[in-house]
Design an enzyme around this catalytic site. Structure first.
Site: not given
Length: 273
Positions: A9, A137, A152, A150, A12, A86
């Site tokens: 990832g 996160s 989980a 997200y 960006r 990522n």
């Protein structure tokens, strides 16, 4: 020899910033993404800045594609000393309205993609030692309304990190997690919505949502990789601009020797006894 860093990832946002900084810091950077044109752009910028980079298009949710990518890197460089998992997407929705596809897609990229990347890199990293950095996160640490998929996935990544930090320490492989707060294509719609919401109420945006930029995350990653302490593993670092917070692994809060005593203690702690 310069260390080889595979970043998923990396076309960006945070991934791109990490790729650029590591490229400037002497790493050989493998830029992963799903769009070849964006991959080529990052590779070109790293090379123009004097670094060395290789691009590879692969969806990390596809184990066959991940295997082919790792094989290509090993064929080219013979080693991978750093893996930064990522890659990620969001498909936000309240639980009752979430489709099975929204649930599956987010877990496939975040959780399965992280596992596939680690599992394919490990046989090679065990020969050299190295660093594995996983992206969690605040949603994985404390939950987030409207992001059950997200949350989980990001919580699952923490379980993966703690397990692998213990499992791989004897191989001189450190495994850590970063909980980044940065304005990216993924977070910008959320921040913009919250700014409008609070502005309509003549309220300031809460400090929790005042976040830094991807370059700050990249600076922390670069500094973390420079640290040589073998015990610096199994940790969670929340990074927001120049502020870095170390999160603790969950630990028991209290226990009692009977059900009645437990709920009595629960109410005492709430002040509702």
């Amino acid at each position: 020899m310069n260390r080889v860093a595979l970043i998923t990832g990396a076309t960006r946002g945070i991934g791109r910033s990490i790729a650029m900084q590591l490229g400037k810091s002497g790493y050989i950077v493998v830029v992963n993404g799903t769009k070849q044109v964006l991959i080529d752009e990052v590779v070109r910028e790293i090379r123009q800045a004097g670094g060395e980079a290789l691009g590879y298009a692969a969806n990390v949710a596809d184990p066959v594609a991940v295997t082919a990518m790792v094989d290509e890197v090993i064929a080219r460089y013979g080693r991978i000393e750093v893996l930064i998992a990522n890659a990620g997407i969001v498909q936000d929705q309240k639980c009752q309205r979430m489709t099975d596809e929204q649930w599956k897609t987010v877990l496939d990229v975040h959780l399965n993609g992280t596992y596939y990347s680690i599992q394919r890199v490990l046989p090679h990293m065990r020969e050299t030692g190295g660093d594995i950095l996983l992206m969690t996160s605040a949603a994985g640490l404390a939950g987030s309304v409207g992001q059950v998929n997200y949350s989980a996935a990001k919580a699952g990544i923490l379980g993966m990190m703690w397990t692998l930090a213990a499992e791989l320490k004897r191989d001189q492989i450190r495994v850590n997690a970063i909980s980044p707060a940065a304005l990216t294509d993924m977070t910008r719609p959320i921040i913009d919505h919250l700014r409008e919401k609070h502005a309509s109420r003549n309220e300031p945006l809460p400090d929790f949502w005042r976040i830094g930029d991807p370059e700050a995350i990249a600076s922390f990653v670069t500094a973390l990789l420079r640290e040589s302490d073998a015990d610096l593993t199994g940790e969670i670092f929340a990074v927001n601009g120049s502020k870095v917070t170390k999160w603790e692994k969950p630990a028991p809060a209290f226990s009692e020797n009977s059900i009645e005593a437990f709920f009595a203690a629960w109410h005492r702690q709430k002040g509702t006894e």
